[in-house]
Design a protein around this motif. Structure first.
Motif, mmCIF file in Angstrom:
data_model
loop_
_atom_site.group_PDB
_atom_site.id
_atom_site.type_symbol
_atom_site.label_atom_id
_atom_site.label_comp_id
_atom_site.label_asym_id
_atom_site.label_seq_id
_atom_site.Cartn_x
_atom_site.Cartn_y
_atom_site.Cartn_z
ATOM 1 N N PRO A 149 0.344 2.458 -17.337
ATOM 2 C CA PRO A 149 -0.992 1.815 -17.715
ATOM 3 C C PRO A 149 -1.135 0.476 -17.417
ATOM 4 C CG PRO A 149 0.102 3.103 -19.502
ATOM 5 C CD PRO A 149 1.091 3.142 -18.352
ATOM 6 N N GLY A 150 -2.238 -0.295 -17.050
ATOM 7 C CA GLY A 150 -2.452 -1.363 -16.609
ATOM 8 C C GLY A 150 -1.975 -1.720 -15.207
ATOM 9 N N LYS A 151 -1.437 -0.920 -14.738
ATOM 10 C CA LYS A 151 -0.799 -1.036 -13.133
ATOM 11 C C LYS A 151 -1.720 -0.364 -12.263
ATOM 12 C CE LYS A 151 2.598 -3.558 -14.797
ATOM 13 N NZ LYS A 151 4.174 -2.824 -14.827
ATOM 14 N N GLN A 152 -1.517 -0.880 -11.215
ATOM 15 C CA GLN A 152 -1.982 -0.131 -9.811
ATOM 16 C C GLN A 152 -1.337 1.221 -9.543
ATOM 17 O OE1 GLN A 152 -2.530 -2.898 -6.649
ATOM 18 N NE2 GLN A 152 -3.810 -1.844 -5.609
ATOM 19 N N ARG A 153 -2.110 2.029 -8.980
ATOM 20 C CA ARG A 153 -1.775 3.431 -8.590
ATOM 21 C C ARG A 153 -0.856 3.204 -7.341
ATOM 22 N NH1 ARG A 153 -5.873 8.191 -9.208
ATOM 23 N NH2 ARG A 153 -5.891 7.327 -11.129
ATOM 24 N N GLU A 154 0.170 3.753 -7.068
ATOM 25 C CA GLU A 154 0.887 3.650 -6.022
ATOM 26 C C GLU A 154 1.445 4.966 -5.539
ATOM 27 O OE1 GLU A 154 4.552 1.625 -7.856
ATOM 28 O OE2 GLU A 154 5.334 3.462 -8.404
ATOM 29 N N LEU A 155 1.761 5.122 -4.232
ATOM 30 C CA LEU A 155 1.903 6.212 -3.359
ATOM 31 C C LEU A 155 3.572 6.742 -3.731
ATOM 32 C CD1 LEU A 155 1.433 8.199 -0.910
ATOM 33 C CD2 LEU A 155 2.487 6.693 0.423
ATOM 34 N N VAL A 156 3.522 7.911 -3.971
ATOM 35 C CA VAL A 156 5.050 8.528 -4.106
ATOM 36 C C VAL A 156 5.294 9.279 -2.917
ATOM 37 C CG1 VAL A 156 6.398 9.994 -5.679
ATOM 38 C CG2 VAL A 156 4.537 8.681 -6.695
ATOM 39 N N ALA A 157 4.413 9.936 -2.595
ATOM 40 C CA ALA A 157 4.820 10.927 -1.470
ATOM 41 C C ALA A 157 3.473 11.403 -0.548
ATOM 42 C CB ALA A 157 5.792 11.707 -1.517
ATOM 43 N N ARG A 158 3.681 11.504 0.603
ATOM 44 C CA ARG A 158 2.490 12.203 1.424
ATOM 45 C C ARG A 158 3.020 12.958 2.366
ATOM 46 N NH1 ARG A 158 -1.226 10.399 5.455
ATOM 47 N NH2 ARG A 158 -3.450 10.627 4.601
ATOM 48 N N ILE A 159 2.194 14.206 2.504
ATOM 49 C CA ILE A 159 2.498 14.977 3.696
ATOM 50 C C ILE A 159 1.209 15.474 4.517
ATOM 51 C CG2 ILE A 159 2.185 17.021 2.070
ATOM 52 C CD1 ILE A 159 4.623 18.287 3.787
ATOM 53 N N THR A 160 1.322 15.177 5.708
ATOM 54 C CA THR A 160 0.152 15.878 6.621
ATOM 55 C C THR A 160 -0.001 17.336 6.859
ATOM 56 O OG1 THR A 160 1.314 15.555 8.760
ATOM 57 C CG2 THR A 160 0.492 13.343 7.825
ATOM 58 N N HIS A 161 -1.048 17.715 7.418
ATOM 59 C CA HIS A 161 -1.129 19.063 7.708
ATOM 60 C C HIS A 161 0.010 19.562 8.440
ATOM 61 C CE1 HIS A 161 -3.329 22.924 8.176
ATOM 62 N NE2 HIS A 161 -2.948 22.807 9.232
ATOM 63 N N GLY A 162 0.244 18.851 9.475
ATOM 64 C CA GLY A 162 1.331 19.000 10.471
ATOM 65 C C GLY A 162 2.776 19.011 9.909
ATOM 66 N N GLY A 163 2.847 18.472 8.719
ATOM 67 C CA GLY A 163 4.327 18.553 7.938
ATOM 68 C C GLY A 163 4.744 16.969 7.948
ATOM 69 N N ARG A 164 4.406 16.155 8.554
ATOM 70 C CA ARG A 164 4.852 14.834 8.591
ATOM 71 C C ARG A 164 4.840 14.158 7.230
ATOM 72 N NH1 ARG A 164 2.436 10.468 12.870
ATOM 73 N NH2 ARG A 164 3.018 12.247 13.876
ATOM 74 N N THR A 165 5.879 13.750 6.756
ATOM 75 C CA THR A 165 6.005 13.011 5.371
ATOM 76 C C THR A 165 6.564 11.606 5.257
ATOM 77 O OG1 THR A 165 8.459 13.677 5.158
ATOM 78 C CG2 THR A 165 6.737 15.321 4.560
ATOM 79 N N ASN A 166 6.227 11.149 4.219
ATOM 80 C CA ASN A 166 6.399 9.609 3.698
ATOM 81 C C ASN A 166 6.595 9.627 2.522
ATOM 82 O OD1 ASN A 166 3.194 9.411 4.349
ATOM 83 N ND2 ASN A 166 3.750 7.343 3.326
ATOM 84 N N TYR A 167 7.491 8.574 2.265
ATOM 85 C CA TYR A 167 8.007 8.520 0.713
ATOM 86 C C TYR A 167 7.955 7.134 0.180
ATOM 87 C CZ TYR A 167 9.711 13.097 1.176
ATOM 88 O OH TYR A 167 9.774 14.893 1.164
#
Length: 121
Positions: free
Chosen positions: A41-59
């Motif tokens: 609450p009251g904070k900016q949304r932050e990335l936790v993890a992401r995966i591309t269609h090709g399977g590349r991930t970042n955390y």
């Protein structure tokens, strides 16, 4: 339109595990990437993890080694396995998809409704 349905949030004790799921449906030509974000609450949304269609991930650094993102492209579904949960992981978690709705069309971002994850100490 694209709809996202999230599931898997809840209350867990510190050290425990939860698995979030997010299924995308609707007018989807292709999915470029899927991910999970979190927001307090009251904070900016932050990335936790992401995966591309090709399977590349970042955390996010704060979850590396504890969280694992995966996807089932045939089901347009993304998962977030969260292990060794800490009280500071308490957030609302949002699913995000980056999609094309038609061939050579623009990319669009869609968001899920959010699911609460609460980790007690």
């Amino acid at each position: 339109q694209v709809q996202l349905v999230e599931s898997g949030g809840g209350l867990v004790q510190a050290g425990g595990s939860l698995r979030l799921s997010c299924a995308a449906s609707g007018r989807i030509f292709s999915i470029n990437a899927m991910g999970w974000y979190r927001q307090a609450p009251g904070k900016q949304r932050e990335l936790v993890a992401r995966i591309t269609h090709g399977g590349r991930t970042n955390y996010a650094d704060s979850v590396k080694g504890r969280f694992t993102i995966s996807s089932d492209n045939a089901k347009n579904t993304v998962y977030l396995q969260m292990n060794s949960l800490k009280p500071e992981d308490t957030y609302v978690y949002y699913c995000n998809v980056d999609v094309k709705t038609e061939w050579r069309g623009p990319n669009y971002d869609y968001w899920g409704q959010g699911t609460q994850v609460t980790v007690s100490s």
